[in-house]
Design a protein around this motif. Structure first.
Motif, PDB file in Angstrom:
ATOM      1  N   GLY A  63       0.825  -1.380   0.022  1.00  0.00           N
ATOM      2  CA  GLY A  63       0.105  -0.301  -0.147  1.00  0.00           C
ATOM      3  C   GLY A  63       0.617   1.499   0.180  1.00  0.00           C
ATOM      4  N   ASP A  64       2.118   1.293  -0.340  1.00  0.00           N
ATOM      5  CA  ASP A  64       3.157   2.406  -0.747  1.00  0.00           C
ATOM      6  C   ASP A  64       3.662   2.121  -1.921  1.00  0.00           C
ATOM      7  N   LEU A  65       2.801   2.135  -2.740  1.00  0.00           N
ATOM      8  CA  LEU A  65       3.810   2.890  -3.836  1.00  0.00           C
ATOM      9  C   LEU A  65       4.959   3.212  -4.516  1.00  0.00           C
ATOM     10  N   LYS A  66       4.716   4.677  -4.134  1.00  0.00           N
ATOM     11  CA  LYS A  66       6.316   5.097  -3.549  1.00  0.00           C
ATOM     12  C   LYS A  66       7.377   4.588  -3.292  1.00  0.00           C
ATOM     13  N   ARG A  67       6.943   4.664  -1.917  1.00  0.00           N
ATOM     14  CA  ARG A  67       7.916   3.557  -1.185  1.00  0.00           C
ATOM     15  C   ARG A  67       8.333   1.338  -2.156  1.00  0.00           C
ATOM     16  N   SER A  68       7.876   1.110  -2.613  1.00  0.00           N
ATOM     17  CA  SER A  68       7.632   0.018  -3.333  1.00  0.00           C
ATOM     18  C   SER A  68       9.192   0.418  -4.711  1.00  0.00           C
ATOM     19  N   VAL A  69       8.706   1.677  -4.761  1.00  0.00           N
ATOM     20  CA  VAL A  69       9.598   1.724  -6.729  1.00  0.00           C
ATOM     21  C   VAL A  69      10.334   2.151  -6.282  1.00  0.00           C
ATOM     22  N   ASP A  70      11.088   3.518  -4.590  1.00  0.00           N
ATOM     23  CA  ASP A  70      12.083   3.871  -4.475  1.00  0.00           C
ATOM     24  C   ASP A  70      12.986   2.134  -4.111  1.00  0.00           C
ATOM     25  N   ILE A  71      12.173   1.278  -3.367  1.00  0.00           N
ATOM     26  CA  ILE A  71      13.183   0.306  -3.324  1.00  0.00           C
ATOM     27  C   ILE A  71      13.564  -0.944  -4.333  1.00  0.00           C
ATOM     28  N   ALA A  72      12.747  -1.063  -5.563  1.00  0.00           N
ATOM     29  CA  ALA A  72      13.178  -1.642  -6.723  1.00  0.00           C
ATOM     30  C   ALA A  72      14.138  -1.208  -7.173  1.00  0.00           C
ATOM     31  N   CYS A  73      14.357   0.329  -6.509  1.00  0.00           N
ATOM     32  CA  CYS A  73      15.341   1.116  -8.265  1.00  0.00           C
ATOM     33  C   CYS A  73      16.368   1.190  -7.222  1.00  0.00           C
ATOM     34  N   SER A  74      16.547   1.024  -5.849  1.00  0.00           N
ATOM     35  CA  SER A  74      17.959   1.429  -5.266  1.00  0.00           C
ATOM     36  C   SER A  74      18.325   0.421  -3.992  1.00  0.00           C
TER      37      SER A  74
ATOM     38  N   VAL B 119       1.064 -34.202 -11.411  1.00  0.00           N
ATOM     39  CA  VAL B 119       1.959 -33.177 -10.653  1.00  0.00           C
ATOM     40  C   VAL B 119       3.008 -33.237 -10.527  1.00  0.00           C
ATOM     41  N   SER B 120       4.078 -32.733 -11.008  1.00  0.00           N
ATOM     42  CA  SER B 120       5.402 -32.339 -10.832  1.00  0.00           C
ATOM     43  C   SER B 120       6.313 -31.179 -10.096  1.00  0.00           C
ATOM     44  N   LEU B 121       6.229 -31.391  -9.087  1.00  0.00           N
ATOM     45  CA  LEU B 121       7.370 -29.958  -8.475  1.00  0.00           C
ATOM     46  C   LEU B 121       8.390 -30.280  -8.280  1.00  0.00           C
ATOM     47  N   THR B 122       9.255 -29.142  -8.125  1.00  0.00           N
ATOM     48  CA  THR B 122      10.822 -28.944  -8.355  1.00  0.00           C
ATOM     49  C   THR B 122      11.105 -27.250  -7.484  1.00  0.00           C
ATOM     50  N   ASN B 123      12.078 -27.863  -6.736  1.00  0.00           N
ATOM     51  CA  ASN B 123      12.558 -25.998  -6.466  1.00  0.00           C
ATOM     52  C   ASN B 123      13.359 -25.695  -7.567  1.00  0.00           C
ATOM     53  N   LEU B 124      13.789 -24.771  -8.022  1.00  0.00           N
ATOM     54  CA  LEU B 124      14.726 -23.665  -8.580  1.00  0.00           C
ATOM     55  C   LEU B 124      15.463 -22.924  -8.163  1.00  0.00           C
ATOM     56  N   HIS B 125      16.519 -23.555  -7.163  1.00  0.00           N
ATOM     57  CA  HIS B 125      17.113 -22.385  -5.939  1.00  0.00           C
ATOM     58  C   HIS B 125      18.139 -22.194  -6.710  1.00  0.00           C
ATOM     59  N   HIS B 126      17.749 -20.857  -5.918  1.00  0.00           N
ATOM     60  CA  HIS B 126      17.985 -19.503  -6.147  1.00  0.00           C
ATOM     61  C   HIS B 126      18.000 -18.952  -7.764  1.00  0.00           C
ATOM     62  N   ALA B 127      16.864 -19.271  -8.506  1.00  0.00           N
ATOM     63  CA  ALA B 127      16.520 -18.744  -9.750  1.00  0.00           C
ATOM     64  C   ALA B 127      16.457 -17.632  -9.730  1.00  0.00           C
ATOM     65  N   LEU B 128      15.681 -16.435  -8.971  1.00  0.00           N
ATOM     66  CA  LEU B 128      15.398 -15.275  -9.530  1.00  0.00           C
ATOM     67  C   LEU B 128      15.663 -14.392  -8.213  1.00  0.00           C
ATOM     68  N   ILE B 129      16.274 -13.456  -8.704  1.00  0.00           N
ATOM     69  CA  ILE B 129      16.796 -12.102  -8.124  1.00  0.00           C
ATOM     70  C   ILE B 129      15.281 -10.968  -7.763  1.00  0.00           C
ATOM     71  N   VAL B 130      15.206 -10.554  -6.710  1.00  0.00           N
ATOM     72  CA  VAL B 130      14.334  -9.755  -5.966  1.00  0.00           C
ATOM     73  C   VAL B 130      15.000  -8.489  -5.698  1.00  0.00           C
ATOM     74  N   ARG B 131      14.500  -7.263  -5.477  1.00  0.00           N
ATOM     75  CA  ARG B 131      15.178  -6.310  -4.700  1.00  0.00           C
ATOM     76  C   ARG B 131      14.243  -5.608  -3.774  1.00  0.00           C
ATOM     77  N   VAL B 132      14.946  -6.131  -2.394  1.00  0.00           N
ATOM     78  CA  VAL B 132      14.360  -5.966  -0.994  1.00  0.00           C
ATOM     79  C   VAL B 132      15.072  -4.630  -0.056  1.00  0.00           C
ATOM     80  N   PRO B 133      14.293  -4.301   1.043  1.00  0.00           N
ATOM     81  CA  PRO B 133      15.072  -2.915   1.027  1.00  0.00           C
ATOM     82  C   PRO B 133      16.495  -2.761   1.663  1.00  0.00           C
ATOM     83  N   SER B 134      17.249  -1.719   1.637  1.00  0.00           N
ATOM     84  CA  SER B 134      18.898  -2.093   1.377  1.00  0.00           C
ATOM     85  C   SER B 134      19.133  -1.675   3.451  1.00  0.00           C
ATOM     86  N   GLY B 135      20.313  -2.622   3.796  1.00  0.00           N
ATOM     87  CA  GLY B 135      20.370  -2.965   5.058  1.00  0.00           C
ATOM     88  C   GLY B 135      20.840  -4.785   5.083  1.00  0.00           C
ATOM     89  N   PRO B 136      20.949  -4.722   6.653  1.00  0.00           N
ATOM     90  CA  PRO B 136      21.859  -6.217   7.199  1.00  0.00           C
ATOM     91  C   PRO B 136      21.084  -7.193   6.386  1.00  0.00           C
TER      92      PRO B 136
END
Length: 335
Positions: free
Chosen positions: A112-123, A311-328
């Motif tokens: 619910g905070d679009l400005k904050r979400s965009v800022d995290i995605a960019c930095s 149904v056959s399901l498989t975990n693709l380990h570390h297949a995607l990079i996502v942007r999260v808040p900066s910090g530890p």
């Protein structure tokens, strides 16, 4: 618009947006502000449509060679975009705008905070996470491969996805699921299956619901898969087998107190010495295979994907990079 050499060398974002979920004017303003703040070149824009669930828009975004791809929409839009972006090495920035936004919740991203979400995605900081891959076997002998970020479900979960009034869901969110949940419990329809975890022997079961997930928390803080973490290389599964006795009561009790049982020292002690309820059982594996005696509905990240016989399901380990808040760095997950 033609660009000069200096502008072509600058970082830029590509934006994949579901216009039915997001106010485009507000989003463009937030992206323009982030471009100015972080020195980004003008973003490229790619909208989904009635004829494109996001695959075409995501492909076009990738082709623009951005430094990050912003995805604005619900869990369904995100799932389709992630399928295209996974393994490209391009970070994905989530701009959650749907009803559940379960993947964003699992990563601790703002809602619910679009400005904050965009800022995290960019930095923000880059975090690698797992992706679930699923092969859907149909009764006609065909197979279709899909991915999921949150959960895949057969039974109650799929029935909820396929039989919920969309207008009501938009107005009151997950409360709209109360009617299909109640009807599913009252009907108590169960199915027979055979399953195999990794290379272990195949086993048989009769179940009401099976849910396999990468993250484990539902809206409202309900902890469905207590051990699920989105970057551990494992899939987590829960099987609901209420039977004809007090099974639903046992399931409700376990789901109500799961957070206490797995988040506190006292709770873990209680769980260690409590008898295991047959009505609800958990498992972890890198691969899971299910054979169903009769076709059943399946959902992926909240969207119905029709009926399956296997149904056959498989975990693709570390297949995607996502942007999260900066910090530890903190280990993301559904816990």
């Amino acid at each position: 618009m033609n660009e000069g050499p200096a502008e072509r060398g600058r970082r830029r974002a590509a934006v994949v947006v579901n216009p039915s979920k997001v106010d485009i004017k507000v989003l463009r303003s937030a992206v323009a502000a982030a471009e100015s703040t972080h020195g980004l070149a003008p973003s490229t824009w790619h909208e989904t449509s009635a004829d494109d669930d996001g695959r075409g828009a995501s492909a076009a975004a990738i082709a623009s060679a951005p430094s990050v791809i912003l995805v604005a929409g619900g869990d369904g839009t995100l799932r389709v975009a992630a399928e295209a972006i996974a393994s490209t090495g391009i970070p994905l920035g989530l701009l959650p705008a749907g009803t559940g936004n379960l993947f964003a919740r699992a990563l601790g991203l703002p809602l619910g905070d679009l400005k904050r979400s965009v800022d995290i995605a960019c930095s923000g900081r880059d975090q690698v996470v797992d992706v679930g891959q699923v092969s859907l076997g149909r009764s006609d002998g065909t197979n279709r491969d899909e991915v999921f970020l949150v959960m895949a479900g057969i039974g109650l979960d799929a029935h909820m996805a396929g039989h919920t009034n969309e207008r009501l869901k938009r107005r009151i969110g997950w409360l709209a699921y109360s009617d299909p949940i109640a009807r599913s419990i009252i009907g108590n329809r169960q199915f027979d299956l055979h399953y195999r975890l990794d290379n272990r022997p195949e086993a048989a079961a009769r179940a009401h619901t099976i849910i396999v997930g990468n993250s484990g928390t539902l809206t409202g803080g309900v902890l469905l898969l207590p051990e699920a973490v989105v970057d551990d290389g494992l899939l987590d599964a829960v099987m609901l087998r209420p039977g004809k006795g007090p099974g639903w009561g046992n399931i409700g009790y376990r789901l109500t107190f799961n957070r206490m049982l797995h988040r506190t020292r006292f709770g873990r002690l209680v769980g260690q010495f409590s008898p295991k309820a047959r009505a609800i059982s958990y498992a972890q594996a890198r691969t899971m295979h299910l054979r169903l005696e009769e076709p059943q509905e399946i959902q992926l990240d909240g969207d119905s994907h029709g009926s399956v016989i296997s149904v056959s399901l498989t975990n693709l380990h570390h297949a995607l990079i996502v942007r999260v808040p900066s910090g530890p760095a903190a280990r993301p997950g559904g816990r």
